[in-house]
Scaffold this motif. Structure first.
Motif, PDB file in Angstrom:
ATOM      1  N   SER A   1       0.759  -1.248  -0.135  1.00  0.00           N
ATOM      2  CA  SER A   1       0.004  -0.105  -0.085  1.00  0.00           C
ATOM      3  C   SER A   1       0.820   1.305   0.084  1.00  0.00           C
ATOM      4  CB  SER A   1      -0.864  -0.127   1.269  1.00  0.00           C
ATOM      5  OG  SER A   1      -1.404   1.305   1.510  1.00  0.00           O
TER       6      SER A   1
ATOM      7  N   LEU B   1      -0.161   4.145   1.161  1.00  0.00           N
ATOM      8  CA  LEU B   1      -0.767   4.770   2.142  1.00  0.00           C
ATOM      9  C   LEU B   1       0.305   5.624   3.111  1.00  0.00           C
ATOM     10  CD1 LEU B   1      -3.569   5.335   2.625  1.00  0.00           C
ATOM     11  CD2 LEU B   1      -3.541   3.853   4.554  1.00  0.00           C
TER      12      LEU B   1
ATOM     13  N   LEU C   1       0.596   1.439  -8.079  1.00  0.00           N
ATOM     14  CA  LEU C   1      -0.247   1.870  -6.924  1.00  0.00           C
ATOM     15  C   LEU C   1      -1.055   2.971  -7.157  1.00  0.00           C
ATOM     16  CD1 LEU C   1       1.870   0.988  -3.853  1.00  0.00           C
ATOM     17  CD2 LEU C   1      -0.119  -0.352  -4.745  1.00  0.00           C
ATOM     18  N   TRP C   2      -1.155   3.368  -8.401  1.00  0.00           N
ATOM     19  CA  TRP C   2      -1.748   4.539  -8.827  1.00  0.00           C
ATOM     20  C   TRP C   2      -3.105   5.061  -8.356  1.00  0.00           C
ATOM     21  CZ3 TRP C   2      -6.063   4.029 -11.769  1.00  0.00           C
ATOM     22  CH2 TRP C   2      -6.194   3.125 -12.320  1.00  0.00           C
ATOM     23  N   HIS C   3      -4.068   3.663  -8.043  1.00  0.00           N
ATOM     24  CA  HIS C   3      -5.430   4.142  -7.587  1.00  0.00           C
ATOM     25  C   HIS C   3      -5.344   4.648  -6.203  1.00  0.00           C
ATOM     26  CE1 HIS C   3      -3.721  -0.001  -6.682  1.00  0.00           C
ATOM     27  NE2 HIS C   3      -4.266   0.021  -5.500  1.00  0.00           N
ATOM     28  N   GLU C   4      -4.399   4.136  -5.441  1.00  0.00           N
ATOM     29  CA  GLU C   4      -4.047   4.642  -4.110  1.00  0.00           C
ATOM     30  C   GLU C   4      -3.933   6.286  -4.229  1.00  0.00           C
ATOM     31  OE1 GLU C   4      -3.562   1.613  -0.829  1.00  0.00           O
ATOM     32  OE2 GLU C   4      -1.770   1.837  -2.160  1.00  0.00           O
TER      33      GLU C   4
ATOM     34  N   SER D   1      -4.128   8.298  -6.527  1.00  0.00           N
ATOM     35  CA  SER D   1      -5.163   8.998  -7.137  1.00  0.00           C
ATOM     36  C   SER D   1      -5.816  10.030  -6.014  1.00  0.00           C
ATOM     37  CB  SER D   1      -6.066   8.274  -8.144  1.00  0.00           C
ATOM     38  OG  SER D   1      -6.903   7.507  -7.498  1.00  0.00           O
ATOM     39  N   ALA D   2      -6.157   9.349  -5.077  1.00  0.00           N
ATOM     40  CA  ALA D   2      -6.722  10.136  -3.886  1.00  0.00           C
ATOM     41  C   ALA D   2      -6.246  11.269  -3.263  1.00  0.00           C
ATOM     42  CB  ALA D   2      -7.190   9.101  -2.764  1.00  0.00           C
ATOM     43  N   SER D   3      -4.955  11.014  -3.506  1.00  0.00           N
ATOM     44  CA  SER D   3      -4.214  12.276  -3.072  1.00  0.00           C
ATOM     45  C   SER D   3      -3.713  13.124  -3.886  1.00  0.00           C
ATOM     46  CB  SER D   3      -2.971  11.818  -2.424  1.00  0.00           C
ATOM     47  OG  SER D   3      -3.206  11.262  -1.384  1.00  0.00           O
TER      48      SER D   3
ATOM     49  N   ASN E   1      -0.990   5.636   9.726  1.00  0.00           N
ATOM     50  CA  ASN E   1      -0.988   5.532   8.248  1.00  0.00           C
ATOM     51  C   ASN E   1       0.476   4.814   7.844  1.00  0.00           C
ATOM     52  OD1 ASN E   1      -3.577   5.902   7.775  1.00  0.00           O
ATOM     53  ND2 ASN E   1      -3.000   8.108   6.989  1.00  0.00           N
TER      54      ASN E   1
ATOM     55  N   ASP F   1     -14.104   1.919   9.078  1.00  0.00           N
ATOM     56  CA  ASP F   1     -12.598   1.755   9.437  1.00  0.00           C
ATOM     57  C   ASP F   1     -12.480   1.087  10.540  1.00  0.00           C
ATOM     58  OD1 ASP F   1     -12.066   3.091   6.880  1.00  0.00           O
ATOM     59  OD2 ASP F   1     -11.711   4.915   7.789  1.00  0.00           O
TER      60      ASP F   1
END
Lengths: 997, 265
Positions: free
Chosen positions: A18, A20, A48-51, A53-55, B83, B120
């Motif tokens: 991840s 993250l 990991l672009w899908h993660e 993309s949120a940022s 995180n 979560d």
């Protein structure tokens, strides 16, 4: 390159790598930490672009804010750009990539999909920006280009791409970009740069030439680019001259005089060069552009100015250009190599007659099928042997039956008059106001025979004159007028003679529906492609179309207008717009065909857009049909796009749309045997609507043209075609499709194919008109015969300097023999089947048989000999009869195949022989005494150089035109019709003309 | 070299955290700068010679970072550290259990409760083993969540007196205000007016916390009016009138659909 992280492998449970942790580090206060995190992100962003993309907002904030040092901003841009790339938001991706700079977006050395895609995007923007003339379809695209100063950066990238192309010597890439961007300076620059290697320059120029015809949409720029390319071709030194390309280039530009000069120059040099000149002449004739060919001919030196040593060659040149030599050669080939199977039509007739009386529609269609089967082969044996059957044709069916003779004898110009004499209007006879169906048909047949521009010009003009006389003298009879007008149109195709045009206009002004329709079409044929820019004649025709109350005349005129805008592209836009907006659906229908002909083969996107819009929105079914069929015309150079485009239309709820989609697919993919296409047509064969099944049958036959027996769908489809005709409950319209399909599938003795382009990629007007007129059979069944014009012989013929076939020239085909073999002949069905036939048909068959036997007696068994001869030639043509047999058995019983040895991987083709479109790829001339004068020439008419000219070669064969030596034997006897009064002449003509649809 | 540097920094950080030194956060930042270059950590998880040691240091450092953030009352920093920490837990299973691990795990659940991120909360809970859930520090958060969900706010009040670790106090305080808000919302709708003393009890203020109660009413419930020892709640404004329906938009939408259907081929 970005190292892709190896995914963790040794885990169990829901563990996944991840991003993250890295993303959360971006929010830390420490700037060096953010920088390190970004660098690490760059390594993993591709997976990991899908993660990430949120940022994105955060990344963009870092990239564009003032807070961070430059280096951090660049990495952030690079990361964000890659995320956008994966999200397929290429515009944003490009914007950020440009912000990231060279370190992260290396155009020159990085060849990852990411960079390549973005460079494509950049080039797209570049071409849009520099193409100021474009009417900006995608305003969205252009709007922001100016705003965010992207333009300059994009230009920089494209400039770098050019540099990269130069350094890698991929000139064609660079040239392609320049052509698409319509940047003539760049084109010049590229051609200049690649000049240091002549071979590369020639290749680049050739690429540029083909790109000009396929990619460049704008006519004005195309001319500009072609001029530059032509200049470069001409400036090539002696050793690298490419005359063939130069001729194409000059032809596209319409410079007939320079072609004439070039030909004269080549002839003067002599030797191989004069052979080359002959080859170029054949290629010119093959383009079918009669206007240009005759201009070239008139530019050649004549009479005394020709020096004695080149006199012989000059004669050959004129024989090819206007003497109709190419046509004779085609005719000789089609006659000699014909693999027409007489049992196809015989079986068809038998199954039609099984139920007693044959419906007029199906009877007439079977005659059309016979004409297709034997188109151009001069083989009218079936007609001669089945006069009784032929006699059943009445009224307009009689008209098409006679016209079909023209289809069979296409190109047989030398004996056209003798052949048709029995049917032609009697000299000086009184003209009846009704009847005259055979006479009209014969006049149209004359037109068909002289329709192809590769036959002798002198004969064509004299025929036109004869037909015009007939048109004048028979003006009282509209049937004869109809045939004569179409005949004039065909034989005078594209001659642009104002007197002929005016004569046709007189016929039009008689306001007779039948004659007027033909006159309208013929007017268009005469003035083919001569209508652009507010032409007076077009205005007149349009005015009359609005004036008259006959729908048939309106249709004829609108098709005429369409023909007059043939290949005019943008110049036709005015009239297209006008016709599109007309309230009369028949005129809108003409508008669709105008688009089809004006943009034929251009693949113009604007035209396609217009057509698709009409295809789904017009209220008239006919207009929608025309629009869909027109797609096949516009896109015929990229045929794969058609099935893609109409895939959705094929499942439309509207049967007319489905029918037209089938036809479009069939026309575009004709002769390809493409499995995907057949797969999408297959469900349509079982459609609920009868005429959709008809369309599907016709389309599938077109696709299956020249397919070998080893083709996957061959057996199944063939048995379906024959089966449908005999089915009791099948609708006549479906049967009609099956009958026509049988004719089309094995058309022209299996030696021809539907093709709108010449071998050089020029659009052939006769083919285009042939297919277009065939599509009109929806309204008028006699139009079927015109499909004959679109059949093009798929021939490979090697000629020596004396224009004779050289037997020693052999072509190797690197594939299994069965892949391109002629399908096996049908065999006579077993006796028991015959016994079940009803008494009625038995008697007719007996009669026919008796007639045939009698005939045979008279001919002295000539037919048998002909048959035998044909079989022999066939075997010769195949080269290896033995192997062919093997191939057939292969397809029949797969098990046996394993026992026998594998099929040979290659086989040889004799000269001349059939070479199908798909076969050309795998063929290679076998090295020997003769080799093609134009390296790379594989199909069509090939001029050969002799490596040992001093040695005698006794294995040559002159081109001989088939002729009607055995007068009585070959001549089909005239129909014996009942006296005019007794015949059911009272029946309205509409019963036969197919208007029932 | 960086490993030894990191373990030295870790030691320093550990002592600074336990002594609540102000320089702890700078130590943590410089330690993270080293950690970010370790390829053995997620998302790369490449096998390196020292991967075990690297992962151990990273875990312990980030756990300390979490505790530090709670101590400083910095929720944002706590989330950032978790995180970074939790991916290591889930991808590097071989990392030894440290002393602080369960505490951090429990605190994280508390944090999610405070943030009201219940989805979560449960998905994180799924990743814990049974043994971990059995631990008092984690179980506390699990039980608390159950009580809150059932709505037994009174039990919540009692459990706040038996914290497994003093650090939990930070989250309990925020949680209490969350709960209080919920109760206040319910009161507004259920009653028209209420006695001040009753309200104080309902909102879980001790009888001796009158001033806190009054300031709560003033600050977060501006529309409550205190009249004669009674709180008057504002009636909820009725909505959903005819004008609220976007009829024109709906009509044009339906019409365009109809046209499109006509055109469907």
């Amino acid at each position: 390159m970005i190292a892709l992280p190896t995914p963790p492998t040794s885990h169990s449970g829901p563990t996944q790598s991840s991003a993250l942790s890295l993303l959360s580090m971006l929010q830390e206060d420490s700037q060096p930490l953010v920088f390190s995190a970004l660098k690490k992100l760059l390594r993993v962003v591709d997976t990991l672009w899908h993660e990430v993309s949120a940022s994105l907002p955060l990344l963009e904030e870092i990239a564009e804010g003032e807070e961070f040092p430059k280096e951090t901003k660049a990495v952030a841009s690079a990361v964000a750009s890659r995320v956008f790339f994966h999200l397929e938001e290429y515009r944003d991706s490009l914007r950020l990539a440009l912000g990231a700079g060279d370190a992260y977006f290396n155009v020159v050395s990085d060849k990852s999909p990411y960079v390549e895609t973005l460079v494509c995007k950049a080039i797209e923007i570049y071409t849009k920006v520099s193409d100021s003339s474009s009417t900006a379809d995608d305003d969205v695209m252009d709007d922001n280009v100016e705003d965010d100063g992207l333009k300059d950066k994009v230009l920089g990238i494209v400039e770098k791409m050019f540099e990269r192309c130069y350094s890698e010597r991929t000139w064609s890439h660079a040239l392609g970009i320049a052509l698409e961007a319509k940047n003539i300076d760049k084109v010049k620059q590229i051609l200049e740069k690649c000049g240091d290697s002549l071979n590369e320059k020639v290749a680049t120029l050739q690429y540029g030439l083909s790109a000009c015809t396929t990619v460049v949409v704008n006519r004005a720029f195309r001319t500009e680019a072609l001029t530059v390319i032509g200049e470069n071709f001409r400036s090539l030194p002696e050793s690298h001259n490419d005359f063939a390309s130069l001729v194409r280039c000059e032809h596209l530009l319409g410079n007939s005089s320079s072609v004439s000069e070039m030909l004269a120059g080549l002839l003067k040099t002599g030797g191989d060069k004069s052979l080359l000149a002959l080859q170029l002449c054949f290629d010119l004739v093959d383009t079918g552009d009669q206007h240009f060919v005759s201009a070239v001919t008139s530019g050649l030196p004549k009479g005394d100015s020709v020096s004695s040593e080149i006199k012989a060659d000059m004669e050959k040149v004129t024989a090819i250009l206007e003497g109709g030599f190419a046509g004779e050669l085609e005719l000789a080939f089609l006659f000699k190599e014909s693999d027409s199977d007489p049992l196809i039509i015989a079986n068809l007739k038998k199954s039609l007659e099984e139920k007693g009386k044959v419906a007029s529609l199906l009877h007439s269609m079977s005659l059309h099928a016979n004409a297709f089967l034997n188109a151009g082969t001069t083989n009218d044996k079936f007609l001669r042997e089945n006069l009784e059957y032929l006699k059943k044709a009445n009224n307009w069916a009689k008209f098409s039956a006679t016209a079909n003779l023209g289809c069979i004898h296409q190109g047989h110009v030398t004996e056209a008059m003798t052949l048709l004499e029995p049917y032609l209007p009697a000299e000086g006879g009184a003209v009846a106001a009704t009847g005259g169906y055979a006479e009209g048909g014969a006049l149209m047949a004359l037109g068909l025979i002289h329709g192809k521009p590769n036959c002798a010009t002198a004969l064509r003009t004299s025929t036109t004159r004869y037909l015009r006389d007939q048109l004048r003298t028979n003006s009282a009879n509209e049937t004869i007028c109809h045939g004569a007008a179409l005949g004039v149109g065909l034989s005078g195709l594209g001659c642009r003679d104002a007197t002929i045009f005016n004569e046709l206009k007189e016929v039009l002004y008689t306001d007779s529906a039948v004659a007027g329709e033909a006159a309208g079409i013929a007017m268009g044929m005469v003035q083919l492609g001569n209508g652009g820019g507010g032409n007076q004649e077009v205005t007149e025709m349009l005015a009359y179309a609005k004036d008259t109350s006959h729908e048939k005349i309106i249709r004829g005129l609108s098709l005429g207008i369409a023909l007059m805008h043939y290949q005019l592209e943008e110049k036709a836009d005015g009239i297209i717009e006008q016709l599109f907006r007309d309230r009369d659906p028949v005129l809108r229908y003409g508008g669709m065909w105008t688009v089809a002909l004006a943009y034929v083969g251009t693949g113009n996107n604007a035209a396609i857009k217009k057509l698709l819009h009409v295809a789904i929105s017009d209220v008239s079914n006919e207009v929608r049909m025309a629009a869909i069929t027109a797609l096949a015309f516009v896109l015929f150079k990229t045929p794969e796009r058609v099935p893609e485009l109409v895939k959705l239309l094929l499942v439309s709820f509207n049967p007319h749309v489905r029918y037209a989609s089938c036809m479009a697919v069939g026309i575009a993919m004709a002769g390809s045997g493409n499995a995907d296409t057949l797969a999408i047509l297959e469900p349509m064969l079982e459609d609920l609507t009868d005429f959709v099944r008809q369309g599907a049958l016709i389309a599938t036959s077109m696709v299956m043209m020249q397919a070998p027996e080893s083709h996957k769908s061959y057996k199944k489809f063939k048995s379906k075609l024959t089966g449908i005709v005999g089915e009791k409950h099948q609708s006549p319209l479906t049967k009609m499709g099956a009958i026509l399909g049988q004719g089309i599938m094995d058309a022209g003795g299996r030696n021809v194919c539907l093709n709108m382009a010449s071998r050089d990629g020029f659009v052939k007007p006769t083919s285009v008109i042939g297919i277009m007129m065939f599509c009109q059979h929806w309204f008028w069944h006699p139009c079927c015969s015109l499909l004959g014009l679109a059949f093009q012989p798929t021939v490979m013929a090697g000629l020596n300097h004396d224009l004779a076939f050289v037997k020693k020239f052999v072509v190797t085909c690197n594939s299994k023999p069965s892949a391109f073999a002629y399908p096996a002949r049908l065999v006579e069905k077993k006796e028991e089947v015959k016994k079940r036939v009803t008494t009625v048909s038995l008697s007719t068959t007996a009669k026919a048989k008796a007639a045939a036997a009698k005939k045979k007696k008279e001919e002295g068994g000539d037919d048998m000999e002909v048959d035998k001869k044909e079989e022999e030639t066939k075997k010769e043509g195949e080269g290896e009869g033995e192997e062919e047999k093997e191939g057939e058995e292969d397809s029949e019983a797969a098990k046996k195949k394993k026992k026998k040895g594998p099929e040979p991987k290659s086989f040889e083709l004799n000269n001349p022989s059939r070479m199908t479109k798909s076969q050309v790829r795998v063929c290679e001339p076998k090295p020997g005494r003769y080799h093609p004068v134009l390296a790379g020439a594989k199909s069509g008419i090939i001029l050969l150089t002799d490596t040992t000219p001093t040695e005698e070669d006794d294995e040559v064969e002159k081109v001989t035109v088939p002729s009607v030596e055995e007068e009585e034997a070959k001549m089909p006897e005239p129909f014996v019709w009942r006296p005019e009064g007794a015949a059911p002449a009272a029946a309205p003509t509409t019963t036969d003309d197919g208007a029932a649809k | 070299m960086s490993i030894s540097e990191a373990s030295a920094l870790l030691k320093k950080l550990s002592s600074e955290v336990s002594s609540s030194s102000a320089s702890a956060s700078t130590t943590l930042a410089s330690l993270k700068l080293i950690l970010v270059d370790f390829d053995s950590l997620p998302p790369l998880c490449l096998p390196t010679p020292d991967s075990k040691e690297e992962q151990r240091i990273a875990c312990e450092a980030l756990e300390l970072g979490c505790l530090l953030a709670v101590k400083n009352g910095d929720g944002e920093a706590f989330e950032g550290n978790t995180n970074q920490l939790f991916p290591i837990y889930s991808s590097c299973l071989s990392v030894p259990q440290s002393a602080n691990r369960k505490k951090v795990q429990g605190l994280y659940l508390m944090f999610l409760l405070v943030e009201n991120r219940l989805a979560d909360f449960h998905s994180v809970l799924q990743t814990y083993t049974a043994e971990e859930i059995g631990d008092g520090r984690i179980n506390f958060a699990v039980l608390l969540e159950r009580e809150l969900m059932v709505g037994s706010y009174d039990k919540f009040a009692t459990s706040s007196t038996s914290l497994p670790d003093p650090l939990y106090q930070f989250f309990m305080t925020s949680l209490l205000s969350t709960v209080r808000d919920n109760v206040a919302d319910a009161l507004e709708v259920s009653y028209e007016s209420m006695d001040l003393a009753d309200a104080q009890r309902m909102l879980m203020f001790q009888p001796n916390e009158t001033s806190a109660f009054e300031s709560f009413v003033k600050q977060s419930r501006e529309d409550w009016m205190v009249v004669d020892n009674e709180i008057k709640f504002q009636p909820v404004v009725a909505s959903n009138r005819a004008e609220d329906i976007p009829s024109m938009k709906l009509i044009s939408q339906s019409l365009s659909f109809a046209t499109e259907i006509e055109r469907i081929v």
